[in-house]
Design an enzyme around this catalytic site. Sequence first.
Site, PDB file in Angstrom:
ATOM      1  N   ARG A   1       0.833  -1.204   0.000  1.00  0.00           N
ATOM      2  CA  ARG A   1       0.000   0.000   0.000  1.00  0.00           C
ATOM      3  C   ARG A   1       0.865   1.249   0.000  1.00  0.00           C
ATOM      4  O   ARG A   1       0.569   2.227  -0.685  1.00  0.00           O
ATOM      5  CB  ARG A   1      -0.902   0.007   1.234  1.00  0.00           C
ATOM      6  CG  ARG A   1      -2.121  -0.879   1.052  1.00  0.00           C
ATOM      7  CD  ARG A   1      -3.007  -0.847   2.279  1.00  0.00           C
ATOM      8  NE  ARG A   1      -3.495   0.486   2.589  1.00  0.00           N
ATOM      9  CZ  ARG A   1      -3.983   0.831   3.774  1.00  0.00           C
ATOM     10  NH1 ARG A   1      -4.045  -0.052   4.762  1.00  0.00           N
ATOM     11  NH2 ARG A   1      -4.431   2.044   3.986  1.00  0.00           N
TER      12      ARG A   1
ATOM     13  N   GLN B   1      -9.371  10.329   8.745  1.00  0.00           N
ATOM     14  CA  GLN B   1      -9.226   8.897   9.055  1.00  0.00           C
ATOM     15  C   GLN B   1      -8.126   8.290   8.191  1.00  0.00           C
ATOM     16  O   GLN B   1      -7.785   7.126   8.363  1.00  0.00           O
ATOM     17  CB  GLN B   1     -10.531   8.162   8.754  1.00  0.00           C
ATOM     18  CG  GLN B   1     -11.697   8.571   9.619  1.00  0.00           C
ATOM     19  CD  GLN B   1     -12.980   7.940   9.075  1.00  0.00           C
ATOM     20  OE1 GLN B   1     -13.272   6.777   9.338  1.00  0.00           O
ATOM     21  NE2 GLN B   1     -13.738   8.705   8.327  1.00  0.00           N
TER      22      GLN B   1
ATOM     23  N   VAL C   1      -4.555   7.372   6.419  1.00  0.00           N
ATOM     24  CA  VAL C   1      -3.196   7.120   6.915  1.00  0.00           C
ATOM     25  C   VAL C   1      -2.167   7.402   5.821  1.00  0.00           C
ATOM     26  O   VAL C   1      -0.986   7.136   5.995  1.00  0.00           O
ATOM     27  CB  VAL C   1      -3.058   5.659   7.418  1.00  0.00           C
ATOM     28  CG1 VAL C   1      -4.039   5.371   8.558  1.00  0.00           C
ATOM     29  CG2 VAL C   1      -3.257   4.639   6.284  1.00  0.00           C
TER      30      VAL C   1
ATOM     31  N   HIS D   1      -6.436   7.677  12.631  1.00  0.00           N
ATOM     32  CA  HIS D   1      -6.090   6.258  12.460  1.00  0.00           C
ATOM     33  C   HIS D   1      -4.600   6.015  12.250  1.00  0.00           C
ATOM     34  O   HIS D   1      -4.211   4.928  11.838  1.00  0.00           O
ATOM     35  CB  HIS D   1      -6.905   5.661  11.299  1.00  0.00           C
ATOM     36  CG  HIS D   1      -8.368   5.566  11.594  1.00  0.00           C
ATOM     37  ND1 HIS D   1      -9.325   5.324  10.634  1.00  0.00           N
ATOM     38  CD2 HIS D   1      -9.045   5.685  12.772  1.00  0.00           C
ATOM     39  CE1 HIS D   1     -10.531   5.306  11.211  1.00  0.00           C
ATOM     40  NE2 HIS D   1     -10.381   5.523  12.489  1.00  0.00           N
TER      41      HIS D   1
ATOM     42  N   GLY E   1     -15.836  12.307   1.745  1.00  0.00           N
ATOM     43  CA  GLY E   1     -15.292  11.036   1.270  1.00  0.00           C
ATOM     44  C   GLY E   1     -15.150   9.961   2.324  1.00  0.00           C
ATOM     45  O   GLY E   1     -14.171   9.225   2.317  1.00  0.00           O
TER      46      GLY E   1
ATOM     47  N   VAL F   1     -19.537  10.995  -3.363  1.00  0.00           N
ATOM     48  CA  VAL F   1     -20.129  10.581  -4.641  1.00  0.00           C
ATOM     49  C   VAL F   1     -21.374   9.716  -4.453  1.00  0.00           C
ATOM     50  O   VAL F   1     -22.110   9.477  -5.411  1.00  0.00           O
ATOM     51  CB  VAL F   1     -19.088   9.835  -5.531  1.00  0.00           C
ATOM     52  CG1 VAL F   1     -18.019  10.796  -6.013  1.00  0.00           C
ATOM     53  CG2 VAL F   1     -18.478   8.654  -4.801  1.00  0.00           C
ATOM     54  N   GLU F   2     -21.570   9.226  -3.204  1.00  0.00           N
ATOM     55  CA  GLU F   2     -22.723   8.341  -2.952  1.00  0.00           C
ATOM     56  C   GLU F   2     -23.399   8.709  -1.646  1.00  0.00           C
ATOM     57  O   GLU F   2     -22.805   9.388  -0.810  1.00  0.00           O
ATOM     58  CB  GLU F   2     -22.237   6.886  -2.780  1.00  0.00           C
ATOM     59  CG  GLU F   2     -21.794   6.230  -4.053  1.00  0.00           C
ATOM     60  CD  GLU F   2     -21.181   4.852  -3.791  1.00  0.00           C
ATOM     61  OE1 GLU F   2     -21.214   4.392  -2.635  1.00  0.00           O
ATOM     62  OE2 GLU F   2     -20.679   4.281  -4.752  1.00  0.00           O
TER      63      GLU F   2
ATOM     64  N   ALA G   1     -14.788  14.878  -4.538  1.00  0.00           N
ATOM     65  CA  ALA G   1     -14.212  15.928  -3.686  1.00  0.00           C
ATOM     66  C   ALA G   1     -13.270  16.844  -4.469  1.00  0.00           C
ATOM     67  O   ALA G   1     -13.214  18.047  -4.200  1.00  0.00           O
ATOM     68  CB  ALA G   1     -13.471  15.276  -2.520  1.00  0.00           C
TER      69      ALA G   1
HETATM   70  P1  OAD Z   1     -14.499   3.908   2.822  1.00  0.00           P
HETATM   71  O1  OAD Z   1     -13.812   3.189   1.739  1.00  0.00           O
HETATM   72  O2  OAD Z   1     -15.322   3.124   3.773  1.00  0.00           O
HETATM   73  O3  OAD Z   1     -15.461   5.007   2.179  1.00  0.00           O
HETATM   74  C1  OAD Z   1     -15.006   5.861   1.167  1.00  0.00           C
HETATM   75  C2  OAD Z   1     -16.106   6.848   0.856  1.00  0.00           C
HETATM   76  O4  OAD Z   1     -15.606   7.770  -0.117  1.00  0.00           O
HETATM   77  C3  OAD Z   1     -17.368   6.228   0.260  1.00  0.00           C
HETATM   78  O5  OAD Z   1     -18.512   6.746   0.931  1.00  0.00           O
HETATM   79  C4  OAD Z   1     -17.346   6.667  -1.197  1.00  0.00           C
HETATM   80  O6  OAD Z   1     -18.654   6.872  -1.718  1.00  0.00           O
HETATM   81  C5  OAD Z   1     -16.593   7.976  -1.089  1.00  0.00           C
HETATM   82  N1  OAD Z   1     -15.886   8.407  -2.309  1.00  0.00           N
HETATM   83  C6  OAD Z   1     -15.266   7.651  -3.233  1.00  0.00           C
HETATM   84  N2  OAD Z   1     -14.678   8.415  -4.174  1.00  0.00           N
HETATM   85  C7  OAD Z   1     -14.928   9.701  -3.829  1.00  0.00           C
HETATM   86  C8  OAD Z   1     -14.588  10.969  -4.379  1.00  0.00           C
HETATM   87  N3  OAD Z   1     -13.861  11.062  -5.492  1.00  0.00           N
HETATM   88  N4  OAD Z   1     -15.007  12.079  -3.751  1.00  0.00           N
HETATM   89  C9  OAD Z   1     -15.772  12.000  -2.614  1.00  0.00           C
HETATM   90  N5  OAD Z   1     -16.119  10.829  -2.058  1.00  0.00           N
HETATM   91  C10 OAD Z   1     -15.714   9.703  -2.631  1.00  0.00           C
HETATM   92  O7  OAD Z   1     -13.389   4.797   3.581  1.00  0.00           O
HETATM   93  P2  OAD Z   1     -13.435   5.450   5.031  1.00  0.00           P
HETATM   94  O8  OAD Z   1     -14.799   5.951   5.360  1.00  0.00           O
HETATM   95  O9  OAD Z   1     -12.313   6.407   5.091  1.00  0.00           O
HETATM   96  O10 OAD Z   1      -9.415   2.277   8.820  1.00  0.00           O
HETATM   97  O11 OAD Z   1     -13.107   4.198   5.947  1.00  0.00           O
HETATM   98  C11 OAD Z   1     -12.968   4.377   7.322  1.00  0.00           C
HETATM   99  C12 OAD Z   1     -11.884   3.481   7.873  1.00  0.00           C
HETATM  100  O12 OAD Z   1     -12.160   2.131   7.528  1.00  0.00           O
HETATM  101  C13 OAD Z   1     -10.507   3.731   7.286  1.00  0.00           C
HETATM  102  O13 OAD Z   1      -9.822   4.777   7.956  1.00  0.00           O
HETATM  103  C14 OAD Z   1      -9.811   2.438   7.449  1.00  0.00           C
HETATM  104  C15 OAD Z   1     -10.933   1.492   7.069  1.00  0.00           C
HETATM  105  O14 OAD Z   1     -10.865   0.233   7.595  1.00  0.00           O
HETATM  106  C16 OAD Z   1      -8.130   1.914   9.086  1.00  0.00           C
HETATM  107  O15 OAD Z   1      -7.318   1.624   8.234  1.00  0.00           O
HETATM  108  C17 OAD Z   1      -7.785   1.893  10.512  1.00  0.00           C
END
Ligand code: OAD
Length: 252
Positions: A71, A102, A104, A120, A197, A224-225, A241
């Site tokens: 990664r 959130q 990293v 995180h 996001g 986006v959703e 975003a």
């Molecule tokens: P997710 O992958 O769960 O969610 C990503 C969000 O971004 C979704 O709601 C998408 O619709 C949105 N998205 C995608 N592309 C986008 C764009 N171009 N502009 C705006 N929004 C967009 O990610 P997180 O919510 O960050 O934890 O996940 C939370 C935590 O779960 C992470 O920090 C990670 C993971 O397990 C750890 O690694 C500790």
Amino acid sequence: MWQNALTLVVDRVRAARSVVAATGAGISAESGVPTFRGAGGLWRNFSASDLATPDAFARDPRLVWDWYRWRRERIRRAQPNAGHLVLARFETTLPGFQLVTQNVDGLHQRAGSRRLIELHGNIWRARCTAGCGLVTDVSREGADAPLEDAAGAELPTCECGGLQRPDIVWFGESLDPGDIDRAIAAARGCDVLLVIGTSALVYPAAALPLVARRAGALVVEINVEDTPITPQVGAVLRGPAAEVLPALEARL
Ligand code: OAD
């Protein structure tokens, strides 16, 4: 059309004494960093319980390190996008601005953000598991090696000889109490919270919009959703975003 909702958001941001932005993986999507839960998301192809828990690391530290190194190399090749850059500028252009993430990946810092709470952890740091607790910058490790060499590299050890782990908060672990307290205080004290996001599924980060809303802030979702918090926010800017944030900045 999100452009209609933008007028309300612009008015409230202009009048705000304090603006907070809380970001998730979606802010880095347009930089080419995979999200976790969407299409092509990491948790669609990899198992969180095999890779991102203390048990997984105890069972197979090499597997976990190989995954984080892989990664890291993807992130190294990515560049901050227009959304990261707007948030970095908000530090100087908006009053009392605080960024909470959130993520990293370190892309906010690379974009220039300095007032940042990383809930995180950070993939560019390693931490000793042997009790000395030393945190090390690993951003140069592997920098000159091709991506395929990242897998199978030596397990990293601390100066004290202990095994190092990624300095990341895994599932089942607690966040740094100082970080989450500061993030909650910022959410409680702001006039506008931009939630950008994130799928808003992982707590306690997912509680920040609720805290802000209860304290009277306008909560704005940029995504986006739809997410579980969509019905509860005051404004939705539905779009990527890296497009929505520059459009917002241009109207301020
Ligand atoms: P997710 O992958 O769960 O969610 C990503 C969000 O971004 C979704 O709601 C998408 O619709 C949105 N998205 C995608 N592309 C986008 C764009 N171009 N502009 C705006 N929004 C967009 O990610 P997180 O919510 O960050 O934890 O996940 C939370 C935590 O779960 C992470 O920090 C990670 C993971 O397990 C750890 O690694 C500790």
